[in-house]
Scaffold this active site. Structure first.
Site, short mmCIF file in Angstrom:
data_model
loop_
_atom_site.label_atom_id
_atom_site.label_comp_id
_atom_site.label_asym_id
_atom_site.label_seq_id
_atom_site.Cartn_x
_atom_site.Cartn_y
_atom_site.Cartn_z
N GLU A 113 1.34 -1.02 0.29
CA GLU A 113 0.12 0.11 -0.39
C GLU A 113 0.90 1.49 -0.15
O GLU A 113 0.91 2.20 -0.44
CB GLU A 113 -0.28 0.07 1.57
CG GLU A 113 -1.81 0.85 1.55
CD GLU A 113 -1.15 1.78 2.54
OE1 GLU A 113 -0.16 1.18 3.06
OE2 GLU A 113 -1.78 3.32 3.11
N HIS A 118 -4.17 -2.72 2.96
CA HIS A 118 -3.64 -2.25 4.16
C HIS A 118 -3.54 -2.87 5.10
O HIS A 118 -1.39 -2.81 5.64
CB HIS A 118 -4.49 -1.50 4.93
CG HIS A 118 -3.64 0.23 5.57
ND1 HIS A 118 -3.72 -0.51 6.64
CD2 HIS A 118 -3.27 1.10 5.25
CE1 HIS A 118 -3.32 0.82 7.21
NE2 HIS A 118 -3.31 2.24 6.33
#
Lengths: 341, 552
Positions: A10, A313
């Site tokens: 990410e 994430h």
């Protein structure tokens, strides 16, 4: 010295905060490059710097590259220590994100700590204070230390000016955290924060939540705040379960209808309730690091939990954990993912 | 305690300098947080950390300043706000605003080695913004500009901030545009000819730089026909395109100026200044006002004109002939010469102070024979020019082209008149071309013509300048060949004539043939011709006989 590629997965500030937390807690020096590579504004932003500076303080680290726009940072921790800390961070970053970088280390520091942070307490793209205090802190306490968080003043964007105080009575080691099941679920509860805005906003929000969820939402759940410096509106839904309490947050913004704020939170709540997972996404992200630290200190499993399908994430977080500690984190399952650290 | 031993040089802290916006920064109620306030927003950018804000405020705005300072302290505790009282009675008055800001800048202890400065130009009146821009642009404030803007799509009242660096080379797209302009300018100076001579190309690059950046006089050195005049015109075109010369291009060859009329042509006159001055005349210097004046062969200018020119250059004013009122003219001078002005200055023919004044940017244009690699592209250019002039496109045949180029690049092709010769030669070739083709025959004839012309010009130059030492001359060599050491005993008066006679004899097959050539004119008017006898007697005076003369 461990090298972390900041453009991993990410590729945002989470990699940095996770690395800082391990570094301060375990005394691991690291260097991170390609910070926020490929973003519109690459390199460290002010909110990241505030986290770096707080982490630097609690372990007397030697740091280079700690400037706005820097894409490369070297962090060499010294001795971790508790004590009294005061971090005024303004609106550059959130108080809870700074805690993310330092709390895991303070939980195993040689001394107790009182940390006061001034800045935003409820803002978008950051855990709300309520989530921190009611969802995360109880789980941290279950790992051995005693953490108490209190809010002295709300801080909303853009004025900030909030203040939180967190007391940490550390433990010498951390217990593993096992949350494979949430246990029996209680009735969700609603609370609405409204500061310096027309009351009908809160009423509209309450009505809309009531229309969509079976929820405990008496009129007293609307809290009208005078002490904050700027207007603010927050919709909070707690889902108390036997083994864990989840807190979902919606932040009102200028130009965003109250209904949209509500619908977004309600969707998250519904998704969580419909699943059997113990932890929703944000809480899963937050417990990984303390669990890994527990594993490192005890040379045993740091625990396990079930959660919703992993976000990019969360995957990035697991990769960063592996890079910083050498631990292998297991993630298995499809609709419900079991993570073992 | 934290020990700070930075591994690398830490970034310089950012210091912002700006005016409190008495309109835009306004706000005291809670509503102010929903509103974009540039000075607060400047300190709230996620990617820009203002360590110190130097906030200029009029004294009647103290309350607002305090409010803004307190808000900044809250949103950005890292920013130290330093207030400065600056009272400008009329912030729309340029002179007053500039003076106030200039005084501030002069006093402020800028330390660019340790601090990185930005000047916030979003607040203040437009006049204040212009003044700040000028101070930054002139480096009186060693800063970059920062422009804050209200939020666009997002509702974030912090808005955005953009740093503007006036060092334009830092912008890639602008840099490539400048490179293109630079190339275009050089192309203009070269009249689009792809010259290959390194020395020449370097000179042109330097000229481009000076022409585009300076308004000082330029001095072009080089032999006649090397292209000084053409280049001066191109320099003007470049300056004109860059708005460095708004007026016209005025060209004059100083060799054509003589006497009173020289003064009057250059500097103008009042009616009745001298005999024949029937009306007022402005003069070329006045005509070149705000433009470019090209004085070719500046070494030919008289001393009086030189003195006047110097004054006109230094003070941009001069006195027209017969006038007691000075005229002003702001012209840029390009001077050209093929003379060595230093020698002229030493000999008192050229004013040293004027030379010093025009010798600031001096460029030497090489002769064509020193730029042999540029002959081919110049031939192409001349053919294009011919086509443009006449509408007829003319090309060499391959063979003719090779032949002409081979000749053009030999040492015997002196190109005495440089580009003027080349231009004339190509024009002749093009005019004589049959069906648009220049053939080897045409080239053959042209080579003969050029050789003859250069031979004649050599003769001209030998006439123009008496040889310093006869003993080293070609004539002396001819005499020595025929007579040995006896040649040294012959008067120079006789030697020249004898040398030419011997030259003819050397080529001729018989005494009579030589006689016919030598007396070709007088023999047509004589009843009886005795050329051979006259020649034999002449040779005898120097103890020479036909049979003993050296032959080719």
């Amino acid at each position: 010295m461990i090298s972390i590629d900041g453009s991993l997965g990410e590729g945002g500030g989470q990699i940095l905060r996770t690395s800082l937390a391990f570094s301060a807690a375990l005394g691991i020096p690291f260097t991170i490059s390609n910070i926020r590579k490929g973003r519109e504004k690459p390199g460290l932003m002010r909110q990241h710097l505030t986290a770096v500076q707080a982490a630097k303080r609690i372990c007397d680290a030697q740091v280079s590259g700690d400037a706005v726009g820097s894409t490369h940072l070297t962090f060499e921790p010294g001795a971790l220590h508790g004590g009294e800390f005061h971090f005024p961070i303004g609106t550059a970053g959130s108080t809870t994100m700074v805690m993310q970088a330092i709390l895991p280390a303070l939980m195993v520091a040689p001394q107790p700590t009182r940390v006061t942070i001034e800045g935003g307490t409820h803002q978008t793209h950051a855990p709300s204070f309520d989530f921190f205090a009611r969802a995360l802190v109880p789980l941290m306490n279950r790992m051995g230390p005693r953490v108490e968080a209190r809010l002295e003043r709300h801080g909303f964007y853009p004025a900030g000016g909030g203040r939180i105080v967190v007391d940490v009575m550390p433990a010498t080691s951390l217990l593993p955290l096992n949350l494979l099941s949430r246990g029996g679920r209680g009735k969700p509860t609603l609370s609405i924060l409204l500061a310096k805005l027309p009351m009908n906003i809160a009423e509209r929000e309450r009505e809309r939540v009531l229309a969509k969820l079976t929820i405990d939402a008496p009129p007293q759940c609307m809290h009208f705040i005078d002490s904050s410096h700027s207007p603010g509106n927050v919709v909070l839904i707690d889902v108390p379960c036997e083994h864990v309490t989840e807190v979902f947050t919606g932040i009102g913004e200028v130009g965003r209808p109250a209904e949209s704020v509500v619908d977004h939170v309600v969707n998250e709540v519904r998704q969580y309730i419909a699943s059997e997972a113990a932890l929703a996404r944000h809480l899963a992200d937050q417990v990984m690091v303390p669990m890994a630290i527990a594993a490192m200190l005890t040379k045993q499993s740091g625990g396990s939990f079930t959660t919703l399908p992993l976000s990019l994430h969360a995957k990035t977080n697991l990769q960063t954990i592996a890079a910083m500690t050498g631990l292998t984190c297991e993630a298995s399952g499809d609709r419900i993912v079991t993570v073992r650290i | 305690m934290a020990h700070s031993q930075p591994h690398s040089r830490p970034a310089r802290p950012l210091v912002a300098l700006g005016m409190l916006g008495t309109q835009l920064d306004l706000g005291s109620t809670n509503k102010r947080w929903e509103k974009w306030r540039p000075t607060v927003g400047l300190c709230q950018q996620p990617d820009m950390l203002v360590s110190r804000l130097e906030l200029l405020t009029g004294s009647k705005w103290t309350d607002l300043r305090k409010q803004v300072s307190a808000d900044i302290a809250q949103v950005s505790p890292e920013t130290k706000v330093v207030p400065h009282t600056m009272d400008i009675r009329d912030p729309w008055d340029f002179e007053e605003a500039y003076a106030a800001l200039l005084a501030f800048a002069a006093k402020y202890p800028f330390d660019p080695d340790r601090e990185d400065y930005v000047v916030h130009i979003t607040t203040g009146t437009h006049v204040i913004q212009i003044c700040l821009f000028l101070l930054v642009e002139s480096r009186r404030i060693p800063a970059r500009l920062v422009q804050t803007s209200p939020p666009h799509r997002s509702s974030d009242p912090a808005g955005t901030a953009k740093i503007i660096d006036l060092d334009l080379t830092k912008y890639a797209s602008l840099a490539s545009r400048f490179a293109r302009e630079h190339r275009d300018a050089i192309n203009t100076l070269k009249s689009g000819i792809r010259t290959r001579n390194k020395a020449f190309n370097r000179t042109i690059q330097d000229i481009e730089h000076v022409a585009a950046n300076a308004i000082d006089p330029m001095l072009l050195l080089g032999p006649t026909g090397a292209g000084k005049s053409q280049l001066a015109k191109r320099i003007y075109e470049l300056k004109h395109a860059r708005h460095l010369a708004m007026g016209p291009f005025i060209e004059v060859n100083c060799a054509t100026l003589r006497g009173d009329s020289a003064m009057s042509t250059l500097f103008g006159h009042r009616k009745g200044a001298y005999t024949g001055a029937a009306s007022d005349r402005a003069g070329l210097l006045k005509a070149a006002d705000k433009g470019v004046l090209f004085l070719d062969e500046v070494g030919e200018l008289g001393l009086d004109e030189q003195a006047m020119l110097l004054r006109a250059l230094e003070e941009k004013r001069f006195l027209p002939l017969g006038s007691d009122e000075e005229t002003q003219s702001d012209f840029q001078l390009i001077a050209g010469t093929n003379r060595d002005l230093y020698i002229d200055a030493r000999a008192g023919r050229f004013r040293e102070d004027l030379l010093a004044r025009i010798n600031l940017w001096t460029f030497r244009l090489p002769a064509l024979r020193d730029r042999r690699e540029d002959i081919a592209p110049n031939i192409e250019y001349e053919l294009d020019q011919y086509a443009a002039r006449t509408g007829k496109s003319v090309r060499f045949t391959t063979e003719a082209s090779e032949q002409y180029l081979a000749f053009a690049q030999t040492p015997q092709a002196t190109w005495a008149g440089n580009f003027r010769d080349l231009s004339a030669s190509v024009t002749r070739l093009a005019t004589l071309a049959e069906g648009g083709r220049i053939t080897p025959t045409i080239v053959d004839h042209e080579i003969t013509r050029l050789n003859a012309a250069w031979h004649a010009s050599q003769l001209d130059s030998s006439l123009a300048t008496p040889q310093a030492s006869f003993a080293d001359s070609a004539d002396a060599a001819i005499l020595t060949r025929a007579m040995g050491t006896r040649a040294q005993s012959i008067d120079r008066f006789d030697a020249v004539q004898l040398a030419e006679v011997l030259r003819v004899c050397t080529r001729a097959r018989t005494l009579s043939e030589a006689g016919r050539e030598l007396f070709a004119i007088s023999r047509t008017t004589k009843a009886s011709v005795n050329d051979a006898d006259r020649l034999r007697k002449y040779l005898a005076r120097f103890g020479l006989t036909w049979d003993t003369l050296p032959r080719d």
